[in-house]
Scaffold this motif. Structure first.
Motif, short mmCIF file in Angstrom:
data_model
loop_
_atom_site.label_atom_id
_atom_site.label_comp_id
_atom_site.label_asym_id
_atom_site.label_seq_id
_atom_site.Cartn_x
_atom_site.Cartn_y
_atom_site.Cartn_z
N SER A 1 22.60 40.30 43.16
CA SER A 1 23.34 40.82 42.01
C SER A 1 24.83 40.50 42.07
CB SER A 1 23.15 42.34 41.90
OG SER A 1 23.71 42.99 43.04
N GLN A 2 25.27 40.06 43.26
CA GLN A 2 26.68 39.74 43.44
C GLN A 2 26.93 38.24 43.48
OE1 GLN A 2 28.99 42.22 43.34
NE2 GLN A 2 27.18 43.48 42.91
N LEU A 3 25.87 37.47 43.24
CA LEU A 3 25.98 36.00 43.23
C LEU A 3 25.72 35.48 41.83
CD1 LEU A 3 24.01 35.18 46.51
CD2 LEU A 3 26.50 35.06 46.17
N THR A 4 26.40 34.38 41.49
CA THR A 4 26.21 33.78 40.17
C THR A 4 24.87 33.07 40.11
OG1 THR A 4 27.43 31.85 40.96
CG2 THR A 4 28.68 33.51 39.76
N GLU A 5 24.47 32.72 38.89
CA GLU A 5 23.15 32.13 38.67
C GLU A 5 22.98 30.81 39.41
OE1 GLU A 5 22.66 31.84 34.48
OE2 GLU A 5 22.50 34.02 34.15
N ASP A 6 24.03 30.01 39.54
CA ASP A 6 23.90 28.73 40.23
C ASP A 6 23.62 28.90 41.71
OD1 ASP A 6 26.43 29.81 40.53
OD2 ASP A 6 27.38 27.86 40.81
N LEU A 7 23.82 30.10 42.23
CA LEU A 7 23.49 30.40 43.63
C LEU A 7 22.26 31.29 43.73
CD1 LEU A 7 27.07 31.05 45.07
CD2 LEU A 7 25.68 29.01 45.34
N GLY A 8 21.47 31.32 42.65
CA GLY A 8 20.24 32.08 42.66
C GLY A 8 20.45 33.55 42.42
N GLY A 9 21.63 33.94 41.94
CA GLY A 9 21.91 35.35 41.70
C GLY A 9 21.78 35.71 40.23
N THR A 10 22.13 36.95 39.93
CA THR A 10 22.01 37.45 38.54
C THR A 10 23.36 37.84 37.94
OG1 THR A 10 21.66 39.71 39.37
CG2 THR A 10 19.70 38.35 38.99
N LEU A 11 24.43 37.60 38.66
CA LEU A 11 25.76 37.98 38.18
C LEU A 11 26.20 37.04 37.06
CD1 LEU A 11 28.31 39.76 38.55
CD2 LEU A 11 29.14 38.04 40.19
N GLU A 12 26.53 37.62 35.89
CA GLU A 12 27.00 36.81 34.77
C GLU A 12 28.47 36.46 34.96
OE1 GLU A 12 26.31 38.68 31.04
OE2 GLU A 12 24.13 38.79 31.29
N TYR A 13 28.76 35.20 34.79
CA TYR A 13 30.14 34.75 34.97
C TYR A 13 30.41 33.61 34.00
CZ TYR A 13 34.36 32.72 36.96
OH TYR A 13 35.63 32.23 37.13
N ARG A 14 31.47 33.80 33.16
CA ARG A 14 31.90 32.74 32.24
C ARG A 14 33.33 32.39 32.61
NH1 ARG A 14 28.72 36.11 29.24
NH2 ARG A 14 30.49 37.44 28.64
N HIS A 15 33.47 31.21 33.16
CA HIS A 15 34.75 30.82 33.74
C HIS A 15 35.85 30.77 32.67
CE1 HIS A 15 37.32 29.31 36.85
NE2 HIS A 15 37.61 28.20 36.16
N SER A 16 35.55 30.23 31.49
CA SER A 16 36.57 30.12 30.44
C SER A 16 37.05 31.51 30.00
CB SER A 16 36.03 29.34 29.24
OG SER A 16 34.88 29.99 28.70
N GLN A 17 36.09 32.44 29.91
CA GLN A 17 36.46 33.80 29.53
C GLN A 17 37.31 34.44 30.62
OE1 GLN A 17 33.67 37.21 29.83
NE2 GLN A 17 33.85 37.31 27.59
N TRP A 18 36.97 34.18 31.86
CA TRP A 18 37.74 34.72 32.99
C TRP A 18 39.18 34.22 32.93
CZ3 TRP A 18 40.39 32.55 37.09
CH2 TRP A 18 40.76 33.44 38.12
N ILE A 19 39.36 32.93 32.66
CA ILE A 19 40.70 32.35 32.57
C ILE A 19 41.47 32.97 31.40
CG2 ILE A 19 42.00 30.24 32.06
CD1 ILE A 19 39.97 28.68 33.65
N ASN A 20 40.78 33.12 30.26
CA ASN A 20 41.44 33.70 29.07
C ASN A 20 41.91 35.12 29.35
OD1 ASN A 20 41.04 31.39 27.56
ND2 ASN A 20 39.11 32.12 26.68
N HIS A 21 41.05 35.90 30.01
CA HIS A 21 41.44 37.27 30.32
C HIS A 21 42.60 37.33 31.29
CE1 HIS A 21 37.33 39.23 29.06
NE2 HIS A 21 38.03 38.78 28.05
N ARG A 22 42.53 36.52 32.32
CA ARG A 22 43.61 36.53 33.31
C ARG A 22 44.92 36.09 32.68
NH1 ARG A 22 43.56 39.93 36.66
NH2 ARG A 22 45.42 38.89 37.42
N THR A 23 44.86 35.04 31.87
CA THR A 23 46.08 34.55 31.21
C THR A 23 46.66 35.61 30.28
OG1 THR A 23 45.20 32.29 31.26
CG2 THR A 23 47.05 32.71 29.79
#
Length: 479
Positions: A111-133
């Motif tokens: 649950s703490q790993l992203t899907e590309d590592l076989g996990g279920t944690l949702e992560y959208r990199h562009s959204q993360w950058i937008n929020h941080r900015t």
């Protein structure tokens, strides 16, 4: 002067962040340590050391101090890379080698790993950058606005209050315009912050079963902290402005008061000077009448300045009661105004008493000069009545006809000694008026007797003369 060291923010390394060779997904290890992931990235070995250090420095600065103190878990995905690429990563970071994603799951919950590592944690990199900015831009704008408020406050504190009324009014308007502008910026910033916070919380708001990951929760906590800081800044500025506005308004009130005081005092001084020249007492009824006219004119001329002075004194007392900062300056002015008003009113009343006595003397002289023998004819009576009515008319014109009204006009403003003299004059006025009215009634009765018609008396029949009818006295015609 030592240059301020500014921390790295997203906008400084936006290009490197978009390359996505390292991400802070928001996942946490079993001990709560933040997870930084290095996804599969072609050309990892070609990343410049400066870019790599800047991204790592930035990513490790985002979690809270409490989370960062636990340490970070670094997950590097090199399942599709050659050994040469893996060696490039190992030269930069000390890691535990795992053969598969399932091995990784033994260390970190899925649950703490992203899907590309076989996990279920949702992560959208562009959204993360937008929020941080957006968060960092908001924080920077808040800091800039706080500095503007501080500079404005320092300007107000250092500005000396003007001594002239127009300059104070201009300063008040100028400061109010600047304050309104800053207030609008604070309100706009508050709306922007609330909108940004709502966007960050949107996943959990739209779907009640969805939960924010630790990374998003920290963003929420950061925004809430910044909004609290904004609210405290706004309240501190409002408090400071209220205090300074009170100071400006009191300065303006004092200058208005002083300006009006000078105008009223100038008018009252002029009235008192004119009153001081009023020394003639009159030696005849005509002179007394003329002096009463002039006295009445001066009294009317002083009505408006007296009303302004009394109103200004009330205004001054209200300022004193409101704890005005210039109480020691305002209170003596109010006392001076009251003294000027009292001086004019008392002196006016004394002159009025003197003229009232003169009027009484002139009236007595008029009655004494009306010879009794001249009143034996209707013409003489009419002349005497006309003179009395004309003289009593002057009492009406100069408010001497009603002793009570005359006294009440000044009663509340007179000291005791002047009141005593006024009562004596009013008694004399009443006595003279009573004498005039008695004389007037006597003359009117005399006039009524002289104008009474003679009543015809019918003669007795036996004493009536014998009249011969014209008809019977004519001779008859001879035949």
């Amino acid at each position: 002067m030592q240059q301020e060291i500014r921390p790295v923010v997203a906008v400084d390394i936006i290009e490197q962040l978009h390359r996505q060779f390292a991400i802070l997904s928001g996942g946490r290890g079993k001990d709560g340590a933040p997870i930084i992931t290095f996804p599969a990235f072609v050309g990892f070995k070609h990343i410049a050391n400066e870019d790599f250090l800047n991204v790592m420095t930035y990513l490790t600065s985002i979690p809270s101090v409490e989370a960062a103190s636990i340490g970070f878990i670094i997950v590097i995905d090199r399942r599709r890379d050659k050994w040469s690429s893996i060696k490039a990563s190992l030269t930069r970071i000390s890691i535990i080698m795992l053969n598969s994603a399932s091995d990784l799951h033994g260390y970190i919950d899925k649950s703490q790993l992203t899907e590309d590592l076989g996990g279920t944690l949702e992560y959208r990199h562009s959204q993360w950058i937008n929020h941080r900015t957006a968060i960092e831009n908001f924080a920077l704008t808040l800091k800039t606005t706080a500095q503007m408020l501080q500079a404005f406050g320092a300007f107000l504190a250092a500005t000396e209050l003007p001594r002239s009324l127009p300059s104070t009014e201009e300063l008040l308007m100028s400061c109010t315009r600047q304050r309104d502008k800053l207030q609008e910026e604070l309100k706009l910033l508050g709306k922007q912050g609330a909108t940004l916070l709502s966007c960050i919380q949107e996943p959990a708001t739209k779907n009640p079963t969805s939960k924010l990951n630790p990374n998003e929760l920290e963003n929420v906590a950061t925004m809430e902290r910044l909004l609290i800081q904004l609210d405290e800044t706004e309240r501190a500025f409002s408090q400071f402005w209220s205090e300074h506005l009170l100071q400006l308004n009191q300065c303006l009130q004092l200058q208005h008061f002083e300006h009006n005081f000078c105008e009223v005092k100038r008018a009252l001084d002029g009235l008192l000077a004119e009153q001081a020249e009023f020394t003639d007492l009159g030696d005849s009824a005509i002179c007394v009448e003329q002096l009463l006219k002039e006295h009445k004119k001066l009294e009317g001329k002083g009505q408006e300045p007296l009303e302004k002075a009394q109103l200004l004194a009330v205004t001054g007392e209200q300022l004193v009661q409101s704890q005005h900062s210039a109480v020691d300056s305002i209170r003596p002015r109010c006392v001076e105004l009251q003294h000027l008003c009292d001086d004019f009113i008392n002196e006016n009343k004394k002159k009025c008493d003197i003229l009232g006595n003169q009027w009484c003397e002139a009236g007595i002289y008029l009655l004494a000069s009306q010879a009794v023998d001249k009143c034996q004819s209707r013409e003489g009576v009419d002349i005497a009545l006309h003179d009395i009515e004309a003289f009593l008319g002057t009492a009406e014109e100069y408010q001497l006809s009603s002793s009570k009204e005359f006294y009440n006009q000044f009663e509340l403003m007179l000291p005791l000694d002047v009141k005593a003299k006024a009562q004596k004059v009013l008694q004399k006025l009443g006595d003279v008026q009573e004498i005039f009215h008695k004389r007037q009634m006597s003359l009117m009765k005399l006039a009524a007797r002289q104008t009474r018609p003679v009543q015809p008396v019918a003669p007795h029949p036996e004493s009536s003369p014998k009249w011969v009818s014209l008809k019977t006295s004519q001779p008859s015609a001879l035949g």
